[in-house]
Scaffold this motif. Sequence first.
Motif, PDB file in Angstrom:
ATOM      1  N   ILE A 271      -7.357   3.870   4.729  1.00  0.00           N
ATOM      2  CA  ILE A 271      -8.221   5.034   4.917  1.00  0.00           C
ATOM      3  C   ILE A 271      -7.680   5.944   6.019  1.00  0.00           C
ATOM      4  N   LYS A 272      -6.859   5.432   6.902  1.00  0.00           N
ATOM      5  CA  LYS A 272      -6.364   6.207   8.035  1.00  0.00           C
ATOM      6  C   LYS A 272      -5.638   7.477   7.622  1.00  0.00           C
ATOM      7  N   ASN A 273      -4.910   7.440   6.550  1.00  0.00           N
ATOM      8  CA  ASN A 273      -4.185   8.627   6.068  1.00  0.00           C
ATOM      9  C   ASN A 273      -4.332   8.668   4.556  1.00  0.00           C
ATOM     10  N   SER A 274      -5.464   9.160   4.102  1.00  0.00           N
ATOM     11  CA  SER A 274      -5.769   9.185   2.680  1.00  0.00           C
ATOM     12  C   SER A 274      -6.315  10.551   2.292  1.00  0.00           C
ATOM     13  N   VAL A 275      -5.797  11.081   1.185  1.00  0.00           N
ATOM     14  CA  VAL A 275      -6.209  12.394   0.692  1.00  0.00           C
ATOM     15  C   VAL A 275      -6.514  12.270  -0.797  1.00  0.00           C
TER      16      VAL A 275
ATOM     17  N   ILE B  87      -5.468  14.011  -7.667  1.00  0.00           N
ATOM     18  CA  ILE B  87      -4.386  13.277  -7.018  1.00  0.00           C
ATOM     19  C   ILE B  87      -4.948  12.490  -5.843  1.00  0.00           C
ATOM     20  N   GLU B  88      -4.301  11.372  -5.552  1.00  0.00           N
ATOM     21  CA  GLU B  88      -4.624  10.563  -4.383  1.00  0.00           C
ATOM     22  C   GLU B  88      -3.304  10.266  -3.696  1.00  0.00           C
ATOM     23  N   GLY B  89      -3.278  10.458  -2.386  1.00  0.00           N
ATOM     24  CA  GLY B  89      -2.046  10.210  -1.652  1.00  0.00           C
ATOM     25  C   GLY B  89      -2.277  10.245  -0.160  1.00  0.00           C
ATOM     26  N   LYS B  90      -1.210  10.594   0.568  1.00  0.00           N
ATOM     27  CA  LYS B  90      -1.303  10.661   2.021  1.00  0.00           C
ATOM     28  C   LYS B  90      -0.621  11.926   2.519  1.00  0.00           C
ATOM     29  N   LEU B  91      -1.056  12.398   3.690  1.00  0.00           N
ATOM     30  CA  LEU B  91      -0.449  13.573   4.298  1.00  0.00           C
ATOM     31  C   LEU B  91       0.873  13.196   4.961  1.00  0.00           C
TER      32      LEU B  91
END
Length: 112
Positions: A4-8, A78-82
């Motif tokens: 969850i710390k880096n989730s978009v 989309i699901e990913g990270k920054l």
Amino acid sequence: MATIKNSVRLMGNVGMDPDVRTFDNNRKMVRLSIATNESYKNDKGEKVTDTQWHNIVFWGTQATMAESYLKKGDAVIIEGKLAARNYNDKDDVKRYVTEVVVNEFVKISSKE
């Protein structure tokens, strides 16, 4: 909870056909942009739509799937990270960019 710390997660429309690049080691990367829209009423009661553009990057298997299935106008989740990076442009000016690196995506609908 660590993921969850880096989730978009974004739902929007693809703004350009995929830009596909294959590197020497046969690793594939796809870049595209998606637009997300948020509507609200202003003080006068008029509907206002705010559009935000997001830089999206796919790698490996996700890149191959994006190349095959996505095109300009498609609705996608989309699901990913920054990820933030910088580079020097052709005029040697340092540029900064933030991108969403995709873990998973789902095509919701096609423009056709």
